[in-house]
Design a protein around this motif. Structure first.
Motif, PDB file in Angstrom:
ATOM      1  N   UNK A  88      -5.675   0.820   9.144  1.00  0.00           N
ATOM      2  CA  UNK A  88      -5.790   0.810   7.675  1.00  0.00           C
ATOM      3  C   UNK A  88      -6.344   2.140   7.144  1.00  0.00           C
ATOM      4  N   UNK A  89      -6.022   3.220   7.833  1.00  0.00           N
ATOM      5  CA  UNK A  89      -6.462   4.550   7.403  1.00  0.00           C
ATOM      6  C   UNK A  89      -5.260   5.310   6.859  1.00  0.00           C
TER       7      UNK A  89
ATOM      8  N   UNK B  50      -8.289   2.004   3.739  1.00  0.00           N
ATOM      9  CA  UNK B  50      -7.819   1.090   2.700  1.00  0.00           C
ATOM     10  C   UNK B  50      -8.336  -0.309   2.990  1.00  0.00           C
ATOM     11  N   UNK B  51      -9.073  -0.853   2.041  1.00  0.00           N
ATOM     12  CA  UNK B  51      -9.651  -2.176   2.219  1.00  0.00           C
ATOM     13  C   UNK B  51      -8.847  -3.199   1.416  1.00  0.00           C
ATOM     14  N   UNK B  52      -8.555  -4.324   2.043  1.00  0.00           N
ATOM     15  CA  UNK B  52      -7.803  -5.384   1.368  1.00  0.00           C
ATOM     16  C   UNK B  52      -8.588  -5.897   0.169  1.00  0.00           C
TER      17      UNK B  52
ATOM     18  N   UNK C   1      -3.527   3.097  -4.812  1.00  0.00           N
ATOM     19  CA  UNK C   1      -2.983   3.808  -3.654  1.00  0.00           C
ATOM     20  C   UNK C   1      -3.144   2.994  -2.384  1.00  0.00           C
ATOM     21  N   UNK C   2      -2.213   3.239  -1.459  1.00  0.00           N
ATOM     22  CA  UNK C   2      -2.259   2.573  -0.168  1.00  0.00           C
ATOM     23  C   UNK C   2      -1.619   3.440   0.891  1.00  0.00           C
ATOM     24  N   UNK C   3      -1.285   2.808   2.007  1.00  0.00           N
ATOM     25  CA  UNK C   3      -0.689   3.521   3.137  1.00  0.00           C
ATOM     26  C   UNK C   3       0.683   4.081   2.800  1.00  0.00           C
ATOM     27  N   UNK C   4       1.317   3.521   1.771  1.00  0.00           N
ATOM     28  CA  UNK C   4       2.683   3.942   1.420  1.00  0.00           C
ATOM     29  C   UNK C   4       2.746   5.413   1.003  1.00  0.00           C
TER      30      UNK C   4
END
Length: 490
Positions: A144-145, A178-180, A204-207
């Motif tokens: 999740x980084x 990134x934390x849920x 923002x996220x991993x995308x």
């Protein structure tokens, strides 16, 4: 590298020791606005590393340096990761001004620089490098980084002397976990490679990393940047509009599978964009010879020319701003509004042109008047200065004459002093002679008194003695006074 569990950033502690006590610091490898990387050698083992000196922000109000929270986040993430395609952290030191990260030495240079030196590049070679990038990003995304700063400058080679060099992803200054359920927004990164959601200040996220991989692949295969405009504002506008194409001039030798891979990454909607797992399973990445069109199966793999890639890397190195890692692109968040304000300002300036012209003419007139006044004052000052110089020369001449008079007077005083010493010697001699004469006279008078007492009992001796003493005193006074006066005639 020492593995460590993820801790809260404010729990990070660094060695409060001088890094120079444990490492010999060598040549500079690179630098940015708030960081500099130098080669170093560990004294205890002789092993070589890279020392990244990060300038700490001294106060919250300051804009110079990196705030401690960001440094701690970078260190915390690096302490979590251990993968062949990701740079490793060896140690961390801290002094009054810097935090020093001792990192794995990656000495092969940038991937694009390596490829630009080749005459040509096959798609099979390109996929092998993209596959390594995907493997590193896949490792990060499983934790999740998000890297948030994937670009050619941060894709390095461990050693470029082997045919297929080993890729290392570097620079985790912008990386976040990134934390849920926790919304994260920010505007950062390098405009040419950022995703639309960053430009639009959306969650923002991993995308975001996957979009950057699409841009990198596009450039790798063509030597052209899909969204790069003449200005940063134009670049960001192209990104938000997803305005790009596969120009035949750049992609005539590129397979459809490669184009499909890029298309599925450069998607504005994050839900429709390829995930890292889907990218690794894409036919262009999975296949080797199958990536070619059927009519090419019996021929040699198509060779992509690297001339444009070489031109691209040269242009990037010549125009690259210092420290892309920590540059804050917040001023581009509302680019449309800024452009509108600039346009409005231009109209206001055009309307005020005549007023400005009058002001300029008035200023010119004032300047001319002031110039004449200063010229006159300058002439007066020059005249006064000339007069002062004349007076100064006069004073210097008088000083010289006075100095000569003092020297002459000093010489005269010296002569008088010598004469006075001579007179004192003569006076002392006369005093001693006079004392001797007086003593002789006293003895003579005494003898007369004795004889008179014996021969004259009626006081004749006393009278004689008195007359004799007076005569002798007069004689002495006359003779010695004249001698002294004669000697005093200088």
């Amino acid at each position: 590298m020492v593995q460590a569990s993820m801790r809260s950033p404010n729990m990070e502690t660094f060695k409060q020791q001088k890094v120079e006590d444990f490492y010999d610091i060598g040549e500079e490898l690179g630098s940015g606005q708030f960081a500099i990387v130098k080669k170093c050698r560990e004294k205890s083992t002789g092993l070589e590393y890279a020392a990244k000196f990060i300038k700490k922000r001294q106060s919250r109000a300051s804009r110079r340096g990196v705030c401690r929270e960001e440094i701690e986040r970078e260190v915390s993430i690096l302490r979590q990761v251990l993968h062949p395609n990701i740079i490793t952290l060896h140690d961390v030191y801290e002094n009054r001004t810097d935090v020093v990260l001792i990192l794995e030495l990656v000495s092969g240079g940038e991937l694009f620089d390596f490829l630009a030196q080749k005459e040509s590049l096959s798609e099979e070679e390109a996929t092998s490098f993209i596959k390594q990038i995907l493997d590193g990003v896949n490792y990060l995304h499983t934790k999740k980084i998000a890297h948030f700063d994937l670009k050619p400058e941060n894709i390095m080679l461990l050693d470029k002397t082997i045919p297929i060099p080993h890729i290392k992803l570097i620079d985790f200054g912008l990386a976040h976990e990134i934390e849920d359920g926790v919304e994260f927004k920010n505007i950062f990164g390098t405009p040419e490679f950022v995703a639309p959601e960053i430009v639009n200040y959306e969650p923002l996220g991993l995308e975001a990393d996957m979009w950057s991989i699409g841009v990198i692949t596009y450039i790798l295969l063509s030597g052209a940047s899909p969204f790069l405009g003449d200005t940063k504002q134009e670049t960001l506008a192209n990104i938000t509009a997803v305005s790009y194409d596969f120009d035949e001039e750049f992609f005539s030798q590129t397979s459809e599978l490669a184009k499909d891979f890029i298309r599925k990454l450069l998607v504005k909607e994050t839900r429709k964009r390829l995930t890292i797992q889907e990218a690794l399973r894409h036919p262009w990445i999975m296949s080797k010879g199958e990536a070619r069109a059927p009519e090419q199966w019996k021929t040699q793999p198509t060779q992509l020319k690297t001339k444009r890639l070489r031109e691209y890397t040269l242009k990037c190195h010549s125009s690259m701003p210092p420290n892309n890692t920590y540059v804050n692109f917040e001023r581009f968040a509302h680019v449309v509004e800024d452009v509108a304000q600039v346009d409005k300002g231009c109209h206001a300036l055009a309307g005020a042109h005549d007023t400005l012209q009058d002001d300029v003419e008035a200023l010119v007139a004032i300047y001319n008047e002031k110039e004449a006044w200063y010229r006159e004052e300058n002439e007066n000052a020059r005249h006064n200065l000339s007069q002062l110089k004349y007076e100064f020369r006069k004073v210097e001449s008088l000083k010289k004459l006075l100095r000569e008079d003092i020297q002459t007077t000093g010489a005269s005083l010296g002569g008088m002093a010598r004469k006075l010493d001579h007179l004192q010697v003569q006076f002392e001699a006369l005093r001693q002679q006079l004392s001797a004469d007086v003593q002789w006279m006293q003895e003579l008078v005494s003898s007369f008194q004795l004889e008179s007492r014996n021969t004259d009992g009626y006081g004749l001796g006393s009278a004689f003695h008195q007359n004799t003493s007076e005569s002798l005193s007069e004689l002495l006074n006359r003779s010695h006074t004249e001698e002294i006066l004669a000697s005093l005639k200088l």
